[in-house]
Design a protein around this motif. Structure first.
Motif, short mmCIF file in Angstrom:
data_model
loop_
_atom_site.label_atom_id
_atom_site.label_comp_id
_atom_site.label_asym_id
_atom_site.label_seq_id
_atom_site.Cartn_x
_atom_site.Cartn_y
_atom_site.Cartn_z
N ILE A 95 0.83 -1.21 0.00
CA ILE A 95 0.00 0.00 0.00
C ILE A 95 0.87 1.26 0.00
O ILE A 95 0.56 2.24 -0.69
N ASN A 96 1.98 1.22 0.71
CA ASN A 96 2.87 2.40 0.73
C ASN A 96 3.33 2.76 -0.68
O ASN A 96 3.26 3.91 -1.10
N VAL A 97 3.82 1.74 -1.40
CA VAL A 97 4.34 1.97 -2.75
C VAL A 97 3.26 2.57 -3.63
O VAL A 97 3.48 3.56 -4.34
N HIS A 98 2.07 1.97 -3.58
CA HIS A 98 1.03 2.42 -4.50
C HIS A 98 0.39 3.75 -4.10
O HIS A 98 -0.04 4.51 -4.97
N LEU A 99 0.38 4.04 -2.81
CA LEU A 99 -0.14 5.35 -2.40
C LEU A 99 0.80 6.44 -2.89
O LEU A 99 0.37 7.46 -3.44
N ILE A 100 2.09 6.21 -2.70
CA ILE A 100 3.07 7.24 -3.07
C ILE A 100 3.13 7.40 -4.60
O ILE A 100 3.23 8.50 -5.11
N SER A 101 3.05 6.25 -5.30
CA SER A 101 3.20 6.34 -6.76
C SER A 101 1.90 6.73 -7.46
O SER A 101 1.87 6.88 -8.68
N GLY A 111 -4.64 1.43 7.42
CA GLY A 111 -4.04 0.78 8.58
C GLY A 111 -2.87 -0.05 8.14
O GLY A 111 -2.52 -0.06 6.95
N MET A 112 -2.25 -0.73 9.10
CA MET A 112 -1.10 -1.59 8.87
C MET A 112 0.15 -0.79 8.50
O MET A 112 1.23 -1.05 8.98
N SER A 113 -0.03 0.21 7.62
CA SER A 113 1.12 0.95 7.13
C SER A 113 1.49 2.08 8.09
O SER A 113 0.63 2.79 8.58
N ARG A 114 2.77 2.22 8.34
CA ARG A 114 3.24 3.31 9.20
C ARG A 114 3.04 4.66 8.53
O ARG A 114 2.79 5.66 9.18
N LEU A 115 3.13 4.62 7.22
CA LEU A 115 2.96 5.85 6.45
C LEU A 115 1.60 6.49 6.77
O LEU A 115 1.48 7.70 6.91
N LEU A 116 0.59 5.62 6.91
CA LEU A 116 -0.76 6.13 7.15
C LEU A 116 -0.98 6.53 8.62
O LEU A 116 -1.97 7.16 8.94
N GLY A 117 -0.03 6.14 9.46
CA GLY A 117 -0.18 6.51 10.87
C GLY A 117 0.46 7.85 11.18
O GLY A 117 0.43 8.32 12.32
N GLN A 118 1.05 8.47 10.18
CA GLN A 118 1.78 9.71 10.46
C GLN A 118 0.93 10.94 10.18
O GLN A 118 0.41 11.10 9.07
N GLY A 119 0.82 11.79 11.18
CA GLY A 119 0.20 13.11 11.04
C GLY A 119 -1.03 13.13 10.17
O GLY A 119 -2.03 12.47 10.44
N ALA A 120 -0.94 13.89 9.08
CA ALA A 120 -2.11 14.11 8.25
C ALA A 120 -2.15 13.19 7.04
O ALA A 120 -2.71 13.54 6.00
N ALA A 121 -1.57 11.99 7.15
CA ALA A 121 -1.46 11.10 5.99
C ALA A 121 -2.83 10.75 5.41
O ALA A 121 -2.98 10.65 4.19
N ASN A 122 -3.82 10.58 6.28
CA ASN A 122 -5.15 10.25 5.78
C ASN A 122 -5.64 11.30 4.78
O ASN A 122 -6.21 10.97 3.74
N ALA A 123 -5.41 12.57 5.12
CA ALA A 123 -5.89 13.66 4.26
C ALA A 123 -5.10 13.69 2.95
O ALA A 123 -5.59 14.14 1.92
N ARG A 124 -3.87 13.23 3.01
CA ARG A 124 -3.02 13.27 1.83
C ARG A 124 -3.42 12.19 0.81
O ARG A 124 -3.39 12.42 -0.39
N TYR A 125 -3.80 11.03 1.34
CA TYR A 125 -4.04 9.90 0.43
C TYR A 125 -5.51 9.53 0.25
O TYR A 125 -5.85 8.84 -0.70
#
Lengths: 603, 322
Positions: A95-101, A111-125
């Protein structure tokens, strides 16, 4: 004879591997291309990504998808929903790879991904869905609801806001930091419980009854006279004579204590009371952690917010408000932890989840701790061999060893619904993704999907499969945050606790040695509690910055739409978060309130 | 491309896959070398930058705005708006670049100066205050004097704006952050008390009341004052409903300390009826029952405790696999 150059073997393997992966890559791409051709022909494919590979879950989702794809308006629009189940081992990377790309599926379980646990990541993706959750779910309108449904429930479901139709008020999809709904929870795995082998428990009860009648069994004498586990009164005798499962902490441990002598009496030397492993051992914490620590809350929760935060636990120890010789901890919580370890198999920390489950299902253990996500595995695995009974909360009752230290069982009223599905920000099919999520979380579909999956539905009034009923949240008891989570104390000293606790629990070190080791770690110059204050300060400043960023975003929206009630409310909520954290100075504020004369520790 | 949101779709389905893959790699390298996302159309700059920021892509907005000359004359309101957005992107990009953060201050100031009537003018000054106030990057010390100066400009120049309330609260917070100085703390607290007295209608009023309640409860250990401000926040309406159950629970404890039995009972009743999901429902119900028993003269009404609607009556007997 000419020598073979071994480098060529390596090269050959490399070429083979490359060829294999290229062929596989081309194969997958061809399939995707075929799907893309469908898209060119105006077919829209909506993908749903999740990691729930437990038995039945994909079947449940498939069932809902098939029904959705067959809806007339979905067919007319040439839309097709498909699920993508990815193992949890690689889900985070995937999920990290595909969210970023920018290539993530239309709907992803967040969930599961640390990327999504950081700050405003939900709003970004992901897309915020607050606007929609205030409207009724069209798939809960009367035409979609079963005819024989209770009229009151029918009226509630069809007229209420979408968010209100969830058992948890849709809080499982709420992002408190961003003050928005970002996902739609569709299933719940329910609460932690103890699975038991009913026939074996009844046989052990009979064995114990005989031992009590004879009155000479050493194990029983020790248990009642030395361990003082419980008082044998009429209520206990009546329970022992019945076919009731254990219903108090003392009775649960009574059965556990009888397992070894019972096993010896029938020549079953490998019989364990509790099938613990490095995965399941911590789950049994659920039985008594909150009950046997909550009496500490009045002296720990100094800011009175109803939560025993890590800084309050450690700051309280530092200031001398409490210590590990407090009877609630020493004779209650830690004593119970050492007691329960008697019933774990030797070397349990070296065993994994599968081994523990197998031990239980093979009849080599009487109990195992786990959650609703393992229910299907347990019930199906035991079919034809023995009856699985699920034990609910086990309160300490008067006359039992830990009763003086118990504050009562914890409730599960705050349980949030799970499998939160979010709409990817760059999806080209957002309106259909939203439509499918509405469909999936509608009363009849959600109930049926979760019944097939063997999980708990999330919609008000929906009934799970009968075997999932024991996993519904227990609402009568104390708030879980009354308890202490010592295994979640802040990192500088957490590792010391994590290292010393198993040694204490297994009997390798005494309680005095255990608390001396903790005291040494807590007062360590570089990595002791003082370090926690500094770390909290740094992270608090980052959080303040992150909250400020969210406030900037709200203001950007207001510049275009004007300050409306929603935006004002959102900004006020963010301001409250900012002030609760003392605008980045929460740690010094708390430190100096506790220690007015000390300098703030700096590292 | 069609509607497929997925990856590697278009370029691997033909026999010349390898060649395409190579070409793709080269293209990726080339694009990485010369990544310029700036649009050529000046009319599109502002909406594009705003769209990027609203999607939390401040770095992309920064790329878009950094190397572009402001295409609008100073007399055009869009000139100031572009300055404002550029400053915002400099300030909010991650990881923060100290030089960029510092460079955003004069841009914000200039934008506010050029367009004092614009709806972002107050925000410009507020953000200057925030830059001085918060730690934007490592070794960024708080500059509270400068922060207060910027906040004060918001209060003076835009007294009716939404930003003025925030600026006023932030000024008080710069005092309240000096925790070892009791006088400064008291100054910050008294300023907030005074602001709340005069602005009970403001959207931020319940926020300030809740903060003051916590301050009196924990730092000053004055339960009477804590209860007073919780009651004000409650009257105005707690802004965060997910925390309301916890606040009511604390209010019942404080009310009991202050011998306000009827109030304590009322807070418990509300937890049972309206905030049972806060996790305090059962405890509140037990307290309420006890209060009704201990104070029969008050004739307290004890509602029935509502369990979850889809729960069985005896769950421990369910789960039968045989």
């Amino acid at each position: 004879m000419k020598k073979i150059n071994t480098n060529w073997i390596g090269f050959g393997i490399l070429v083979c591997a490359w060829t294999f992966s290229a062929v596989r890559y081309a194969g997958i791409s061809t399939n995707l291309r075929a799907e893309e051709s469908e898209s060119d022909g105006s077919k829209r494919v909506i993908r749903v990504l999740h990691w729930q590979l437990e038995p039945g879950y994909r079947k449940g989702i498939d069932h809902a998808i098939d029904q959705y794809n067959a809806l007339p308006h979905v067919q007319a629009a040439n839309v097709e929903v498909r699920q993508m189940a990815v193992t949890e081992r690689v889900y985070a990377q995937f999920i990290n790879v595909h969210l970023i790309s920018g290539t993530a599926p239309d709907i992803c379980v967040s969930g599961m991904s640390r990327l999504l646990g950081q700050g405003a990541a939900n709003a970004r993706y992901f897309d915020a869905i607050s606007t929609y959750v205030k409207e009724p779910n069209p798939y809960n309108s009367e035409e979609y609801l079963p005819e024989n449904l209770d009229p009151e429930l029918k009226s509630f479901l069809s007229s209420s806001a979408w968010s209100e139709t969830f058992s948890d008020g849709m809080l499982g999809g709420w992002d408190d930091q961003l003050q928005d709904y970002f996902s739609v929870p569709v299933s719940s795995w329910g609460a932690l419980r103890v699975f038991s082998n009913q026939e074996m428990v009844l046989e052990i009860k009979e064995f114990a009854r005989k031992a009590m009648a004879e009155g000479s069994a050493p194990w029983l004498k020790n248990l009642l006279e030395e361990d003082k586990l419980l008082t044998v009164d009429d209520a206990f005798r009546s329970w022992l004579a019945s076919d009731e499962m254990p219903n108090s902490l003392g009775r649960f441990f009574f059965i556990c204590s009888a397992v070894e002598p019972y096993g010896e009496s029938i020549g079953h030397d490998n019989l364990a009371a509790i099938s613990a492993s490095n995965y399941g051992a911590g789950l049994l914490d659920w039985l008594f952690r909150v009950a046997l620590t909550a009496k500490m809350a009045p002296i720990i929760d100094v800011n009175h917010n109803g939560i025993n935060d890590g800084w309050e636990i450690l700051g309280g120890w530092q200031s001398g408000t409490w210590d590990f010789n407090n009877p609630v901890l020493k004779n209650g919580f830690f004593d119970a932890n050492r007691f329960i370890a008697r019933f774990y198999p030797v070397g349990y920390l070296g065993l994994d989840r599968e081994q523990a489950v197998r031990r239980f299902l093979n009849g080599n253990a009487v109990f195992i701790g786990s959650g609703g996500w393992d229910a299907s595995t347990m019930f199906r695995g035991a079919e034809g061999s023995f009856t699985v009974k699920v034990l609910g909360p086990q309160p300490s009752v008067e006359g039992e060893r830990w009763y003086p230290y118990s504050a009562g069982v914890q409730n599960e009223a705050e349980t949030r619904m799970g499998v939160p599905m979010s709409i990817y920000k760059q999806s080209r099919n957002k309106e259909w993704a939203l439509d499918f999520l509405r469909y999936l979380s509608s009363f009849p579909v959600n109930e049926e999907m979760n019944r097939i999956a063997g999980w708990v539905p999330v919609v008000v009034g929906a009934i799970p499969e009968e075997h999932m009923l024991p996993f519904l949240p227990y609402t009568q008891g104390i708030k879980p945050s009354n308890g202490l989570s010592l295994n979640h104390i802040p990192p500088p000293v957490r590792s010391a606790y994590e290292q010393q606790f198993p040694l204490y629990q297994s009997g390798d070190i005494s309680y005095d040695e255990f608390i001396a080791a903790l005291a040494s770690a807590f007062t360590h110059e570089r990595n002791g509690i003082d370090r926690m204050w500094w770390n909290d300060f740094v992270s608090g400043q980052d959080r303040a910055r992150s909250t400020d960023r969210a406030m900037v975003l709200v203001r950007l929206q207001a510049e275009e739409a004007g300050w409306n009630e929603t935006l004002l409310n959102k900004q006020s909520n963010l301001m409250e978060s900012s002030l609760q954290g003392h605008d980045g100075f929460g740690s010094p504020y708390r430190f100096h309130t506790l220690f007015p004369k000390r300098d703030f520790p700096e590292y | 491309m069609g509607h497929h949101p997925y990856y590697m779709v278009d370029f691997m389905s033909k026999p010349i896959a390898i060649r395409r893959l190579t070409a793709l790699s080269l293209l990726t390298l080339l694009s990485a070398c010369g990544n310029q996302s700036a649009t050529k159309d000046p009319e599109q700059l502002i909406p594009l930058a705003r769209a990027e920021m609203q999607a939390f892509r401040f770095n992309e907005a920064r790329k878009l705005l950094k190397k572009v000359e402001n295409p609008f004359p100073e007399t055009d309101p869009r000139h100031a708006e572009l300055l404002y957005l550029r400053a915002l992107s400099y300030w909010q990009s991650l990881p923060p670049v100290p030089a960029d953060v510092e460079a955003s201050v004069p841009l914000f100031m200039r934008a506010a100066e050029l367009a004092p009537e614009a709806n972002f003018a107050a925000a410009c000054l507020l953000y200057v205050g925030r830059i001085y106030d918060l730690r934007d990057y490592q070794d960024d010390p708080p500059r509270w004097e400068e922060a207060r100066e910027a906040y004060q400009k918001v209060v003076d120049n835009f007294p009716d704006s939404q930003e003025a309330a925030e600026a006023r609260i932030r000024i008080s917070m710069t005092h309240l952050k000096q925790i070892q100085d009791a006088d400064k703390m008291a100054q910050g607290r008294d300023e907030l008390v005074s602001w709340l007295d005069q602005h009970e209608e403001d959207a931020m009023a319940p926020v300030v009341a809740t903060f003051l309640a916590g301050l009196y409860d924990f730092h000053y250990t004055e339960p009477k004052q804590a209860l007073k401000y919780y009651q004000i926040a409650d009257k105005l309406g707690f802004v965060n409903q997910t925390r309301a159950g916890n606040y009511l629970w604390r209010m019942h404890e404080l009310a009991l300390e202050e011998k306000q039995i009827e109030n304590a009972a009322e807070y418990c009743r509300r937890i049972v009826e309206d905030f049972s999901r806060s996790g305090r429902g059962y405890e509140a119900w037990l307290v309420l029952k006890q209060l009704a028993k201990d104070h029969p003269r008050l004739e307290l009404d004890v509602p029935e405790f509502q369990d979850f609607e889809n729960r069985s009556s005896d769950s421990s007997d369910a789960g039968d696999a045989k």
